[in-house]
Motif scaffolding. Structure first.
Motif, PDB file in Angstrom:
ATOM      1  N   GLU A  10       0.865  -1.176   0.000  1.00  0.00           N
ATOM      2  CA  GLU A  10       0.000   0.000   0.000  1.00  0.00           C
ATOM      3  C   GLU A  10       0.900   1.224   0.000  1.00  0.00           C
ATOM      4  O   GLU A  10       1.763   1.373   0.871  1.00  0.00           O
ATOM      5  CB  GLU A  10      -0.914   0.016   1.221  1.00  0.00           C
ATOM      6  CG  GLU A  10      -1.996  -1.014   1.150  1.00  0.00           C
ATOM      7  CD  GLU A  10      -3.005  -0.887   2.282  1.00  0.00           C
ATOM      8  OE1 GLU A  10      -2.693  -0.255   3.313  1.00  0.00           O
ATOM      9  OE2 GLU A  10      -4.098  -1.420   2.126  1.00  0.00           O
ATOM     10  N   ILE A  11       0.706   2.071  -0.984  1.00  0.00           N
ATOM     11  CA  ILE A  11       1.543   3.257  -1.181  1.00  0.00           C
ATOM     12  C   ILE A  11       0.654   4.493  -1.115  1.00  0.00           C
ATOM     13  O   ILE A  11      -0.376   4.560  -1.798  1.00  0.00           O
ATOM     14  CB  ILE A  11       2.253   3.195  -2.554  1.00  0.00           C
ATOM     15  CG1 ILE A  11       3.118   1.940  -2.634  1.00  0.00           C
ATOM     16  CG2 ILE A  11       3.057   4.461  -2.803  1.00  0.00           C
ATOM     17  CD1 ILE A  11       3.602   1.631  -4.037  1.00  0.00           C
ATOM     18  N   GLN A  12       1.062   5.453  -0.302  1.00  0.00           N
ATOM     19  CA  GLN A  12       0.353   6.724  -0.274  1.00  0.00           C
ATOM     20  C   GLN A  12       0.974   7.625  -1.333  1.00  0.00           C
ATOM     21  O   GLN A  12       2.193   7.828  -1.352  1.00  0.00           O
ATOM     22  CB  GLN A  12       0.459   7.368   1.093  1.00  0.00           C
ATOM     23  CG  GLN A  12      -0.311   8.673   1.199  1.00  0.00           C
ATOM     24  CD  GLN A  12      -0.184   9.281   2.571  1.00  0.00           C
ATOM     25  OE1 GLN A  12       0.908   9.461   3.078  1.00  0.00           O
ATOM     26  NE2 GLN A  12      -1.324   9.580   3.175  1.00  0.00           N
ATOM     27  N   ALA A  13       0.135   8.159  -2.206  1.00  0.00           N
ATOM     28  CA  ALA A  13       0.601   9.023  -3.284  1.00  0.00           C
ATOM     29  C   ALA A  13      -0.057  10.391  -3.144  1.00  0.00           C
ATOM     30  O   ALA A  13      -1.259  10.485  -2.905  1.00  0.00           O
ATOM     31  CB  ALA A  13       0.250   8.405  -4.635  1.00  0.00           C
ATOM     32  N   LEU A  14       0.748  11.437  -3.291  1.00  0.00           N
ATOM     33  CA  LEU A  14       0.266  12.812  -3.176  1.00  0.00           C
ATOM     34  C   LEU A  14       0.652  13.581  -4.428  1.00  0.00           C
ATOM     35  O   LEU A  14       1.805  13.545  -4.858  1.00  0.00           O
ATOM     36  CB  LEU A  14       0.902  13.488  -1.951  1.00  0.00           C
ATOM     37  CG  LEU A  14       0.810  15.017  -1.857  1.00  0.00           C
ATOM     38  CD1 LEU A  14      -0.636  15.461  -1.652  1.00  0.00           C
ATOM     39  CD2 LEU A  14       1.700  15.544  -0.758  1.00  0.00           C
ATOM     40  N   ASP A  15      -0.328  14.255  -5.020  1.00  0.00           N
ATOM     41  CA  ASP A  15      -0.085  15.204  -6.099  1.00  0.00           C
ATOM     42  C   ASP A  15      -0.010  16.571  -5.427  1.00  0.00           C
ATOM     43  O   ASP A  15      -1.016  17.073  -4.920  1.00  0.00           O
ATOM     44  CB  ASP A  15      -1.216  15.154  -7.126  1.00  0.00           C
ATOM     45  CG  ASP A  15      -0.996  16.076  -8.309  1.00  0.00           C
ATOM     46  OD1 ASP A  15      -0.386  17.154  -8.136  1.00  0.00           O
ATOM     47  OD2 ASP A  15      -1.444  15.742  -9.418  1.00  0.00           O
ATOM     48  N   LYS A  16       1.168  17.158  -5.382  1.00  0.00           N
ATOM     49  CA  LYS A  16       1.389  18.418  -4.658  1.00  0.00           C
ATOM     50  C   LYS A  16       0.708  19.614  -5.331  1.00  0.00           C
ATOM     51  O   LYS A  16       0.436  20.618  -4.675  1.00  0.00           O
ATOM     52  CB  LYS A  16       2.886  18.702  -4.545  1.00  0.00           C
ATOM     53  CG  LYS A  16       3.646  17.660  -3.765  1.00  0.00           C
ATOM     54  CD  LYS A  16       5.138  17.978  -3.817  1.00  0.00           C
ATOM     55  CE  LYS A  16       5.988  16.833  -3.375  1.00  0.00           C
ATOM     56  NZ  LYS A  16       7.430  17.120  -3.499  1.00  0.00           N
TER      57      LYS A  16
END
Length: 115
Positions: A24-30
């Motif tokens: 499980e990977i947390q991904a953020l588009d800044k």
């Protein structure tokens, strides 16, 4: 020797990791503050924006130990110049994200767990 006689776990077993199939990977588009939790299967690419994330290995601590996860991943960016290679390649640790961070101007990635 004394630990074995008392029935205590050895130091070697306390340091083992368990191989898992899914991370499980947390991904953020800044740019737009979009946050997603991706489920990536080892060996199968996952996509987030212009990134392709390839999870090569995902390990967790045994159930009777303090939870932690370690994942080896390769991340490529379709916006990078052709032939430039991965924008990230290495291990990420859930309990120590600053040890080997993914540095990108638009996106942020962090391993949360391996299952």
């Amino acid at each position: 020797m004394m630990a074995a006689m008392l029935g205590l776990p050895s130091m070697a077993s306390a340091q083992e990791w368990v191989a898992r199939r899914t991370g499980e990977i947390q991904a953020l588009d800044k740019v737009n503050a979009r946050v997603m939790t991706l489920r990536a299967v080892v060996g199968e690419p996952a996509r987030f924006g212009s990134l392709t994330i390839l999870l090569r290995a995902c390990h967790s601590r045994p159930a009777d130990e303090v939870p932690d996860a370690a994942a080896f991943m390769e991340v490529t960016d379709s916006r990078s110049p052709q032939g430039s290679g991965p924008v990230f390649r290495g291990w990420m640790f859930a309990d120590a994200p600053a040890v080997h961070m993914f540095e990108h101007p638009v996106y942020d990635l962090r391993i949360l767990s391996c299952r």
